[in-house]
Write a protein that holds these residues in place. Structure first.
Motif, short mmCIF file in Angstrom:
data_model
loop_
_atom_site.label_atom_id
_atom_site.label_comp_id
_atom_site.label_asym_id
_atom_site.label_seq_id
_atom_site.Cartn_x
_atom_site.Cartn_y
_atom_site.Cartn_z
N GLU C 230 0.84 -1.20 0.00
CA GLU C 230 0.00 0.00 0.00
C GLU C 230 0.87 1.25 0.00
N VAL C 231 1.91 1.22 0.85
CA VAL C 231 2.83 2.35 0.93
C VAL C 231 3.53 2.58 -0.41
N MET C 232 3.97 1.48 -1.00
CA MET C 232 4.70 1.58 -2.26
C MET C 232 3.83 2.23 -3.33
N GLU C 233 2.56 1.84 -3.31
CA GLU C 233 1.66 2.38 -4.32
C GLU C 233 1.42 3.87 -4.10
N ARG C 234 1.18 4.22 -2.84
CA ARG C 234 0.91 5.62 -2.53
C ARG C 234 2.09 6.51 -2.87
N ALA C 235 3.28 5.99 -2.67
CA ALA C 235 4.47 6.82 -2.88
C ALA C 235 5.04 6.65 -4.28
N HIS C 236 4.32 5.94 -5.14
CA HIS C 236 4.77 5.70 -6.52
C HIS C 236 6.14 5.01 -6.55
N LEU C 237 6.31 4.01 -5.69
CA LEU C 237 7.59 3.31 -5.66
C LEU C 237 7.42 1.91 -6.23
N LYS C 238 8.55 1.35 -6.66
CA LYS C 238 8.53 -0.02 -7.15
C LYS C 238 9.48 -0.85 -6.30
N LYS C 239 9.20 -2.14 -6.28
CA LYS C 239 10.07 -3.01 -5.51
C LYS C 239 11.42 -3.12 -6.18
N PRO C 240 12.51 -3.12 -5.42
CA PRO C 240 13.84 -3.28 -6.01
C PRO C 240 13.94 -4.59 -6.77
N SER C 241 14.63 -4.56 -7.93
CA SER C 241 14.61 -5.75 -8.79
C SER C 241 15.25 -6.96 -8.13
N VAL C 242 16.30 -6.76 -7.36
CA VAL C 242 16.93 -7.90 -6.69
C VAL C 242 15.92 -8.58 -5.77
N MET C 243 15.13 -7.75 -5.09
CA MET C 243 14.14 -8.28 -4.16
C MET C 243 13.07 -9.08 -4.90
N VAL C 244 12.62 -8.53 -6.03
CA VAL C 244 11.58 -9.21 -6.81
C VAL C 244 12.07 -10.59 -7.23
N ILE C 245 13.28 -10.61 -7.77
CA ILE C 245 13.81 -11.87 -8.28
C ILE C 245 14.06 -12.86 -7.14
N TRP C 246 14.62 -12.35 -6.04
CA TRP C 246 14.93 -13.23 -4.93
C TRP C 246 13.67 -13.86 -4.35
N GLU C 247 12.61 -13.05 -4.27
CA GLU C 247 11.36 -13.59 -3.73
C GLU C 247 10.77 -14.65 -4.67
N ALA C 248 10.93 -14.41 -5.96
CA ALA C 248 10.45 -15.41 -6.93
C ALA C 248 11.24 -16.71 -6.76
N LEU C 249 12.54 -16.56 -6.54
CA LEU C 249 13.36 -17.76 -6.36
C LEU C 249 12.94 -18.53 -5.11
N ILE C 250 12.61 -17.78 -4.06
CA ILE C 250 12.16 -18.43 -2.83
C ILE C 250 10.86 -19.18 -3.08
N LYS C 251 9.98 -18.46 -3.78
CA LYS C 251 8.67 -19.04 -4.05
C LYS C 251 8.80 -20.32 -4.87
N ALA C 252 9.72 -20.30 -5.81
CA ALA C 252 9.92 -21.47 -6.66
C ALA C 252 10.78 -22.53 -5.97
N ARG C 253 11.12 -22.22 -4.71
CA ARG C 253 11.94 -23.12 -3.89
C ARG C 253 13.31 -23.37 -4.51
N LEU C 254 13.78 -22.47 -5.23
CA LEU C 254 15.13 -22.61 -5.81
C LEU C 254 16.18 -22.17 -4.80
N VAL C 255 15.79 -21.23 -3.93
CA VAL C 255 16.67 -20.86 -2.82
C VAL C 255 15.85 -20.91 -1.55
N GLY C 256 16.55 -20.97 -0.40
CA GLY C 256 15.84 -21.03 0.86
C GLY C 256 15.40 -19.64 1.30
N GLY C 257 14.35 -19.55 2.08
CA GLY C 257 13.82 -18.26 2.51
C GLY C 257 14.53 -17.74 3.74
N GLU C 258 15.36 -18.59 4.37
CA GLU C 258 16.00 -18.14 5.61
C GLU C 258 17.17 -17.21 5.29
N GLY C 259 17.62 -16.52 6.31
CA GLY C 259 18.79 -15.65 6.14
C GLY C 259 18.42 -14.34 5.49
#
Lengths: 252, 246, 281
Positions: C230-259
């Motif tokens: 919600e904050v990101m939208e209000r402030a016209h911000l986008k998620k950092p690309s490293v974060m987007v990719i890393w979260e996708a990797l976690i979701k796809a279980r290619l990397v662990g979510g810990e750490g």
């Protein structure tokens, strides 16, 4: 703004600014006071040599600037040399039906003297401006105890000139890219629009710049660190020699 | 006609033709070294009361509003840059506005005087227009007399409800013409005609520079109107804020 | 690290009755690297001008080192809180680099010797020795930026407010400026950097402030902030690309979510290679 650019490159930039200003101004004064062709020619040569040989200002640039005032100069010399009269009063006369265009020995001489005097004056001015950046000139004025507000204004104007020049040339390029110069009518409109826009930009910048001054503790006085460049003995000696020759030539 | 006369005539015709297509037409700065010492000083002295008045006006503004310093400096830089921009032209010749009329209308004549002398110093040093010994004469004609006439005409036109654009045009064009006349007289005082004196000499200088200065005054008037119109479109509010003189 | 250096309480500010800052409260601890984000016109620059004392708040108070900074102490505030403007041109006033850098210290009323000393230090710090006699109008964008940082550095403030330091710089110069920021922080300076660059904010800051419409709408670590949709939208911000990719990797279980999440693409690549068993030779 080429002069400013070359002033920073000049090899005599390191000379004491007040000393250069003194030479230029004293030369100007002597040249117009003496008004002798011999003196003027010597000054053109000496100032030219100082600018070109010692200062190493590119001669093409220098020549172009020396020639720049020639048109104005020719016309005004013409006006001095030629006069109108109902009768052929001069040594050379051309009848133009109603009156005569006359040119006398004396007025011709006055015009030639004027021509060389102006060239000498211009060469002295160029010696100074092709070797002394404008901010150093302002510091010289400070020594003459001009009011602080005036000098401060000068310093800021000098800095802002370049900022506005940049802004203006960007606007011109942007206008050209959109065919703002396709015909003369459009060119005039573009020119005026740029003039208007530039003014608004200038005011906006003026506001921000004041904040930036305050942010660094500005309290109404533009104080900056300055460097003293002492006059060397040989420079003073050269200056003395030069002025002696100027004065001797006048007596000759 | 003798041979010499013929030759002289021929030369004058060539010069006249040259004059008609004169390549560089700017404001009429009197060149460095042109005036004799007495005139250099005299014109400088004439300027002093006007400059002092302008200076005190500015000081008053500064005391009320320190921010004015950057705005005024910008205004000075603006006049300089505007007068250095090339006016579009058909023939490819290179001419410039003086900006005096515009400055007088925008900032008032006193402020324009002080800004004007600063601009003239920089024009002499940075652009080689005018000079140091002729600074007094140039300041009087371009930064004091011209703007004063412009401002006067502009006021009169407003009082008499003359169309705004016409008023601005008249003010700017007249300011230019007046500057040109004053400069011609300054040149004439310095070099009076041996037969006809100062007046005849002034007539010569007026004549010699008329082909460049008359069209330039018209162009200056037109451009000033166009710039003022542009300004009123973009910056009505800012315009109110910079009226330093009431 | 935990010492509170600057505290803002209920700060509001209006330009011509138009509110630009609304009731801002926050505290800044010594040595923090803070990214200040928000769309254009959200009030970041006005906030900085208030912190630096150029603008005087309509309401609210600013405390520096526990002392209230009122009108009288404004000068003190400018000594301790330096402001590097976005457009270097708006800041550079003198006609050569040395004189330019001396302007701030001169205004602080230091002796000429002290000023010269500080100017020299700042010039060396930002490797400007070759340019010190040049006028600002013949400097490149990156060089101007470095001079504008040296301007403030010579005043030796404890907090640097830096407005969009990388705007309009080429990648190499941007990288240089970023290194300078890291170095300043390492030497104990507290940094508040206004930026639109989410990737930069993500890898650089240990705290992100988000402004929107004159309000401080979020304050937290980059990971927290960039997950508040919600904050990101209000402030016209986008998620950092490293974060987007890393979260996708976690979701796809290619990397662990810990750490901890990686901060840069380089770090991410390293982690991936590590996990997949390919080691660097």
């Amino acid at each position: 703004m080429q002069i400013d650019y070359y002033a920073y490159q000049s090899r005599i930039r390191g000379w004491n600014a007040a000393f250069k200003v003194l030479i230029a101004v004293a030369t100007l004064f002597l040249v117009i006071l003496f008004n002798r062709i011999l003196v003027s020619l010597f000054v053109v040569a000496a100032m030219g040599a100082l600018t070109l040989l010692v200062g190493r200002t590119p001669w093409r640039v220098y020549l172009r600037y020396m020639l720049a005032p020639v048109v104005f100069l020719l016309f005004s010399c013409l006006a001095v040399a030629v006069s109108f009269s109902g009768s052929p009063a001069g040594e050379w006369n051309v009848s133009v039906h109603f009156f005569y265009l006359c040119m006398g020995q004396e007025s011709l001489e006055a015009a030639v003297k004027l021509f060389f005097k102006v060239l000498a004056g211009v060469s002295a001015l160029y010696m100074m401006s092709f070797s002394t950046p404008a901010d150093e000139l302002v510091l010289v004025l400070e020594k003459l105890h001009l009011p602080g507000m005036f000098l401060e204004l000068m310093q800021l104007v000098y800095r802002y000139i370049f900022i506005l020049f940049d802004a203006a040339s960007q606007m011109q390029t942007a206008a050209k890219a959109r065919l703002g110069d396709c015909n003369i009518r459009q060119s005039f409109k573009t020119f005026a629009a740029i003039g208007g826009n530039l003014f608004v930009a200038a005011l906006k910048k003026g506001n921000t710049y004041y904040d930036a001054l305050l942010a660094r503790g500005y309290q109404g006085r533009l104080e900056l660190l300055t460097e003293e460049k002492p006059v060397r003995f040989w420079q003073a000696a050269l200056g003395g020699l030069y002025f002696s020759i100027v004065i001797l030539l006048n007596l000759a | 006609m003798t041979k010499l006369q013929k030759r002289t005539l021929r030369i004058s015709i060539v010069l006249a033709a040259f004059l008609a297509v004169s390549p560089a037409a700017g404001a009429m700065h009197i060149m460095e070294g042109y005036l004799s010492p007495a005139f250099c000083i005299a014109w400088g002295v004439v300027c002093i009361p006007f400059l002092v008045k302008g200076f005190f006006e500015m000081k008053k503004v500064f005391a009320e509003n320190r921010k004015a310093v950057t705005i005024l400096a910008m205004a000075g830089a603006y006049i300089f840059v505007l007068s250095a921009l090339k006016i579009p032209s058909v023939t490819g010749s290179c001419s410039h506005m003086t900006g005096t009329g515009l400055a007088a209308i925008l900032f008032g004549p006193c402020t324009t005087g002080v800004l004007g002398i600063i601009v003239l110093i920089f024009q002499a040093v940075l652009l080689a227009h005018g000079g140091l010994t002729t600074l007094g004469a140039n300041t009087f004609s371009m930064a004091i007399a011209g703007p004063a006439i412009s401002y006067g005409i502009w006021l009169v036109c407003r009082k008499c409800n003359v169309n705004k654009r016409v008023g601005i045009f008249l003010a700017a064009a007249a300011g230019d013409l007046f500057t040109y006349c004053i400069t011609s007289f300054q040149l004439a005082f310095a070099y009076p005609d041996p037969n006809g004196g100062v007046l005849a000499s002034a007539a010569k200088f007026l004549g010699v520079f008329a082909p460049t200065q008359l069209p330039l005054a018209v162009v200056e008037g037109l451009l000033t109107v166009m710039i003022m119109v542009a300004l009123e479109n973009y910056a009505a509010q800012e315009l109110k804020a910079i009226r330093f003189e009431k | 690290m935990d010492e509170v250096l600057l505290e803002v309480k209920g700060l509001s500010f209006s330009y011509d009755k138009k509110p630009v800052l609304k009731n801002i409260s926050l505290s800044v601890r010594r040595g923090e690297k803070i990214a200040v984000m928000g769309s254009n016109g959200a009030g970041k620059s006005t906030f900085f001008l208030n912190l630096n004392g150029v603008l005087q708040a309509g309401q609210g108070e600013i405390f520096f080192n526990g002392k209230r900074a009122g009108k009288k102490e404004r000068k003190g505030l400018q000594r301790s809180v330096g402001f590097v403007f976005q457009d270097a041109d708006s800041q550079l006033i003198a006609s050569n680099v040395r004189a330019e850098i001396s302007f701030g210290p001169m205004n602080m009323g230091l002796s000429k010797q002290e000023v010269a000393e500080r100017v020299k230090e700042a010039i060396e710090y930002l490797s400007l020795s070759d340019l010190q006699d040049r006028p600002p109008h013949y400097l490149s964008g990156g060089e101007k930026k470095r001079v504008s940082i040296a301007d403030i550095l010579a005043m030796k403030p404890e907090i640097f407010l830096i407005d969009e330091p990388m705007a309009a710089l080429d990648p190499m110069n941007a990288e240089k400026v970023e290194q300078i920021l890291y170095r300043l922080n390492k030497e104990g300076k507290t940094l508040l950097v206004a930026t639109h660059d989410v990737d930069f904010a993500y890898r650089f800051a240990d705290r992100v402030l988000v402004f929107s419409d004159g309000c401080l709408i979020a304050d937290g670590t980059p990971q927290e902030i960039f997950n508040l949709e919600e904050v990101m939208e209000r402030a016209h911000l986008k998620k950092p690309s490293v974060m987007v990719i890393w979260e996708a990797l976690i979701k796809a279980r290619l990397v662990g979510g810990e750490g901890e999440y990686p901060l840069t693409s380089g770090q991410a690549a390293e982690k991936i290679l590590e996990l997949s068993g390919v080691f660097k030779e």
